[in-house]
Design a protein around this motif. Structure first.
Motif, short mmCIF file in Angstrom:
data_model
loop_
_atom_site.label_atom_id
_atom_site.label_comp_id
_atom_site.label_asym_id
_atom_site.label_seq_id
_atom_site.Cartn_x
_atom_site.Cartn_y
_atom_site.Cartn_z
N HIS A 171 -39.42 19.08 0.06
CA HIS A 171 -40.61 19.61 0.72
C HIS A 171 -40.52 21.13 0.87
O HIS A 171 -41.50 21.86 0.62
N GLU A 172 -39.35 21.62 1.24
CA GLU A 172 -39.15 23.06 1.41
C GLU A 172 -39.31 23.79 0.07
O GLU A 172 -39.93 24.86 0.01
N ALA A 173 -38.77 23.21 -0.99
CA ALA A 173 -38.86 23.84 -2.31
C ALA A 173 -40.30 23.92 -2.79
O ALA A 173 -40.75 24.95 -3.32
N LEU A 174 -41.05 22.85 -2.61
CA LEU A 174 -42.44 22.84 -3.07
C LEU A 174 -43.31 23.78 -2.24
O LEU A 174 -44.27 24.38 -2.76
N CYS A 229 -38.18 35.50 -1.79
CA CYS A 229 -38.71 34.13 -1.90
C CYS A 229 -38.06 33.38 -3.06
O CYS A 229 -37.73 32.19 -2.94
N LEU A 230 -37.89 34.06 -4.18
CA LEU A 230 -37.25 33.43 -5.33
C LEU A 230 -35.79 33.08 -5.02
O LEU A 230 -35.29 32.02 -5.43
N LYS A 231 -35.13 33.95 -4.28
CA LYS A 231 -33.75 33.69 -3.88
C LYS A 231 -33.67 32.47 -2.97
O LYS A 231 -32.79 31.61 -3.11
N GLU A 232 -34.60 32.37 -2.03
CA GLU A 232 -34.63 31.23 -1.12
C GLU A 232 -34.87 29.93 -1.89
O GLU A 232 -34.25 28.90 -1.61
N LYS A 234 -34.12 29.31 -5.03
CA LYS A 234 -32.91 28.97 -5.80
C LYS A 234 -31.85 28.37 -4.89
O LYS A 234 -31.13 27.44 -5.28
N GLN A 235 -31.74 28.87 -3.67
CA GLN A 235 -30.76 28.33 -2.72
C GLN A 235 -31.10 26.89 -2.35
O GLN A 235 -30.20 26.04 -2.24
N VAL A 236 -32.38 26.60 -2.17
CA VAL A 236 -32.80 25.23 -1.85
C VAL A 236 -32.47 24.29 -3.01
O VAL A 236 -31.97 23.18 -2.81
N ILE A 237 -32.75 24.74 -4.23
CA ILE A 237 -32.45 23.92 -5.40
C ILE A 237 -30.95 23.67 -5.51
O ILE A 237 -30.51 22.56 -5.84
#
Length: 268
Positions: A171-174, A229-232, A234-237
């Protein structure tokens, strides 16, 4: 005893198989010739230690009972020390020094020993307090030793917990994907069209196989926010791709312990 090949070498016994593995291990990882360092007796015991001890005792009893209830060929018996004394109790220092002497002499006992039922003639599932003379006669007959470790999670609870955690991360990633495209979509397309397509195509089905390099744009505040945002994302993934299952993980240090057990059994 059946001989076999191990990397081109003829191996006859289990002890020789261990030796063949050990000689390939660099001493910087584990020095098999180094003597054990004696520890200093602790002065107090923590509540965490007591909790872990109770969990370990429970896991050991559960495994021992499961083997004995379900195996007609083998019997499991408690071999590891069965002392309830802890730091702060009377005579603890004496107990600790005796335990250190035992570690120097025979190493740490495995928690459980497995015997063929025909080789075990005692009416007990606990041999931890047998005399050293009796143990020297009995232990070499064991088929194997088991060192038990417990988990703070029961498997079903762990699985449910991790499934819930995965859904939260999904959910966070989407949400991050939506934020990036809605707020910075045109900017990202202009700066890196390939990365824009990766983010645009991201879905619950392919999320775990998506990989991209995070840019470090800082020229403008908007670019810096996009990079963050992109870094966040990638961290979630990365969190989603972490191991989500329980497993047994052998350590090189354990091999040294097993080698000591087998070698001792051969010398008795």
């Amino acid at each position: 005893m059946r001989s076999e090949e191990f990397e081109g070498e003829k191996i006859v016994t289990y002890l020789e198989r261990l030796k063949a593995v050990i000689i390939k291990i660099d001493a910087s990882l584990v020095d098999f010739d180094k003597e054990r360092s004696r520890g200093n007796p602790p002065t107090q015991v923590s509540s965490e230690f007591l909790t872990n001890k109770e969990q370990g005792d429970w896991a050991e009893k559960t495994l021992l009972n499961a083997i004995n209830r379900n195996s007609e060929q083998y019997i499991a018996v408690k071999y590891g020390r069965d002392d309830d004394i802890v730091a702060g109790d009377d005579n603890f220092n004496k107990f600790y020094e005796e335990y250190q002497n035992e570690l120097d002499e025979i190493g740490k006992r495995p928690d459980i020993l497995i015997f063929n039922r025909s080789d075990f003639q005692f009416d007990t599932y606990n041999i931890s307090n047998f005399s050293r003379k009796d143990l020297d006669m009995l232990v070499p007959k064991a088929k194997c030793g088991i060192e038990v470790r417990s988990s703070a999670f029961l498997f079903e609870e762990y699985e449910a917990f991790m499934n819930e955690k995965q859904q939260e991360l999904l959910h966070e990633a989407l949400e991050l994907k939506q934020k990036i495209l809605e707020k910075y979509g045109e900017l990202l397309l202009k700066k890196n069209c390939k990365l824009h397509k990766i983010i645009y195509d991201l879905s619950s089905e392919n999320l775990r196989i998506i990989n991209f390099r995070c840019p470090s744009w800082k020229k403008t505040e908007q670019l810096a926010d996009l990079s963050l945002c992109l870094k966040e994302l990638k961290q979630v993934i990365s969190k989603m791709n972490k191991r989500t299952f329980l497993s047994i993980t052998p350590k090189v240090e354990d091999l040294k312990l097993v080698y000591a057990w087998v070698k001792l059994g051969k010398e008795v």
